[in-house]
Every structure is written in structure tokens, then in C-alpha cells.
Design a protein around this motif. Structure first.
Motif, PDB file in Angstrom:
ATOM      1  N   VAL A 166      -5.397  -6.017   3.852  1.00 38.25           N
ATOM      2  CA  VAL A 166      -4.414  -4.788   3.857  1.00 38.25           C
ATOM      3  C   VAL A 166      -5.267  -5.812   1.837  1.00 38.25           C
ATOM      4  O   VAL A 166      -4.505  -5.082   1.020  1.00 38.25           O
ATOM      5  CB  VAL A 166      -3.363  -5.796   4.254  1.00 38.25           C
ATOM      6  N   LEU A 194       0.608  -1.039  -0.461  1.00 40.13           N
ATOM      7  CA  LEU A 194       0.124   0.055  -0.602  1.00 40.13           C
ATOM      8  C   LEU A 194       0.759   1.351  -0.602  1.00 40.13           C
ATOM      9  O   LEU A 194      -0.193   2.331   0.580  1.00 40.13           O
ATOM     10  CB  LEU A 194      -1.003   0.288   1.574  1.00 40.13           C
ATOM     11  N   PHE A 228      -1.891  -1.461   7.518  1.00 46.07           N
ATOM     12  CA  PHE A 228      -2.390  -0.894   7.000  1.00 46.07           C
ATOM     13  C   PHE A 228      -1.176   0.129   6.823  1.00 46.07           C
ATOM     14  O   PHE A 228       0.184   0.780   5.606  1.00 46.07           O
ATOM     15  CB  PHE A 228      -3.230   0.476   6.677  1.00 46.07           C
TER      16      PHE A 228
END
Ligand code: NAP
Length: 246
Positions: A223, A2, A24
Motif C-alpha cells: 500500500v 489509494l 488496496f
């Protein structure tokens, strides 16, 4: 997975939301931690992320109020300049037998868990449509899939999230935005600590894996769903429940 993404996790101060925020950040996202009242918990989540070298801000707001849901999203966009991922995780329960559920307890659970998710999504979509990309994750529950005695209000709200997820997924799929839901089973958080030993044993007897889940086990799916690896997945509701609802 991410790297550089800007994410808002409503209810990121504690429990599942905190686990998702930490995962995250570990995956490289900049994270806005939404909370309603518990500022110390939100600050603690942010401090954990910052101590590990990540970027986090906290954003207060009652998502059950559409104007506040809108403000929480706008403050996130102001902090990061964009919004790539919204996780509608803020939620409450007011469990009771159906005949004892009052109108205020019905409204509070529906307003927080379902209306809140819709108005956060509506505000986020305005930005995501401009960006022509985005990820929305709704935290539903196995109670929304198979029901649960004593949770008519909660199960209705969580089932509502399944329909909301599909409707939004159909509406924005052509714009590079995916919308999915996660349906956790029994996870060790503040929401499950109030269970009596008898309730806990009854739940355990229904779970093939024989234990409650951990926040990190839900966060791992979040995720994945928020990442490019899930680019061809939309409108789905995925259980993370040790096999409870199969
Ligand atoms: P939790 O530990 O009780 O945390 C709830 C979070 O939601 C807190 O961050 C809280 O903020 C926030 N919140 C509550 N009402 C809000 C409002 N009106 N506006 C904004 N934020 C609000 O619960 P949890 O177990 O982590 O649950 C997280 C989500 O997972 C919920 O949607 C829940 O229904 C779902 N879920 C949980 C389980 C489970 O077994 N734990 C199973 C299935 C689904 P404050 O800290 O400010 O109070």
C-alpha cells in the motif's frame, strides 16, 4: 491512500495477493483480482472486498503466456478505464535439488514468476505511459537476494525480478512511473504450508523476529509503495522478512 486508483493484482485470489487486494481496497482502490485456475478463491476475495463496500472484478489468465498476460491487463483497463497500479504477485515454486530440477520445472517457474511479470508490466506500461503516471510492484523473495538450497529455479526467477525492477525503473522514471520490488521472507500462505516441521524450525532459527510473517504485513508495504507517500522511491527491493536476509 489509494482513493480512486485502479489496481491489478496478479495472483490476487489467494495468499499474499489476496492480502494485498484487501488492503488496496481498504485504502480506496478499485481492484482487479487476477487468477489462473482457482475461480472460487478469486470470487471469495472479490466478495470480501464488495462486502466491505469496495469495488472488485476478477480476471482469469495464465500470466506465463504473454498473450494472456496482455489480455489480463487489457481486461482490467476495460473494467476501470485506466490502470494506476500493477502488482506482479502471481508466482509458483517447484522446489528440488539442482540436479533433480527438470527442464519443464525450470521453464514453468521462470515463465510464471519472471516472464509473466515482464509481459504484464509491458502491457501495463503502454497505458501508464499514456497516463504519465503509474506504479509497478514486483513480488520477489528473499530467495532472490540470498539464494536458497533447493530453489535454484525459484531463486533465479526472483533475482531476475530485482534486475527487471531496476531496468524498468530507469527506463520509465522520467514519465512519472515508479517500479519497486518487495522481497518477502517466510509468510503464512499456501506456498509455505507444505514445509515439514524440520524445515519450519530451520527457517525460524534464521529469523530474528522468531516467527513467520502474515500477508497483511507484506500488504502494508505494498500500500505504501503504491501510494503518493512513496513518490521518491523507485528501483528498490525492500525485504519484509522479520530480519531474515539482513
Ligand atoms: P499462493 O498462496 O500459492 O498463491 C499463488 C497465487 O498466484 C494464486 O493466486 C494463483 O492463482 C496465482 N498464480 C499461480 N500461477 C499463475 C499463473 N500462471 N497465472 C496467473 N496466476 C497464477 O502463493 P503466495 O504465497 O501468496 O505467493 C504470492 C507471491 O509471493 C509469489 O510470487 C511468491 O513467490 C511470493 N512469495 C511468497 C512467500 C511466502 O512465504 N508465501 C515468500 C516470498 C515470496 P490460482 O488461485 O488461480 O491458482
Amino acid at each position: 491512500m489509494l482513493s480512486g486508483r485502479a489496481a491489478l493484482i496478479t495472483g490476487g485470489s489467494r495468499g499474499l495477493g489476496r492480502a494485498i487486494a484487501l488492503a488496496f481496497a481498504q485504502a480506496g482502490a478499485r481492484v482487479a483480482i487476477g487468477y489462473a485456475q482457482n475461480r472460487p478463491a478469486a470470487e471469495e476475495t472479490a466478495a470480501l472486498i464488495q462486502a466491505a463496500g469496495g469495488e472488485a472484478v476478477i480476471v482469469q489468465g495464465d500470466v506465463a503466456q504473454p498473450a494472456e498476460a496482455e489480455r489480463v491487463v487489457q481486461e482490467t483497463i476495460a473494467a476501470f478505464g485506466r490502470l494506476d497500479i500493477l502488482v506482479n504477485n502471481a508466482g509458483i515454486n517447484r522446489d528440488n535439488l539442482a540436479l533433480r530440477i527438470s527442464e519443464p520445472d525450470w521453464d514453468l517457474v521462470l515463465d510464471t514468476n519472471l516472464k509473466g511479470a515482464f509481459f504484464c508490466a509491458k502491457a501495463a506500461l503502454r497505458q501508464m505511459l499514456r497516463q504519465r503516471s503509474g506504479r509497478i510492484l514486483n513480488v520477489s523473495s528473499v530467495a532472490g537476494l540470498v539464494g536458497n538450497a533447493g530453489q535454484a529455479n525459484y531463486a533465479a526467477a526472483k533475482a531476475g525480478l530485482v534486475g527487471l525492477t531496476k531496468a524498468l525503473a530507469r527506463e520509465v522514471g522520467s514519465r512519472g512511473i515508479t517500479v519497486n520490488a518487495i522481497a518477502p521472507g517466510f509468510i503464512e500462505t499456501g506456498m509455505t504450508t507444505h514445509l515439514t516441521e524440520a524445515q519450519r524450525q530451520a527457517a525460524l532459527s534464521q529469523i530474528p523476529l522468531g516467527r513467520f510473517g502474515r500477508g497483511e504485513e507484506v500488504a502494508a508495504l505494498a500500500v505504501f509503495l503504491a501510494s503518493d507517500a512513496a513518490s521518491y522511491l523507485t528501483g528498490a527491493t525492500i525485504p519484509v522478512d522479520g530480519g531474515l536476509a539482513m
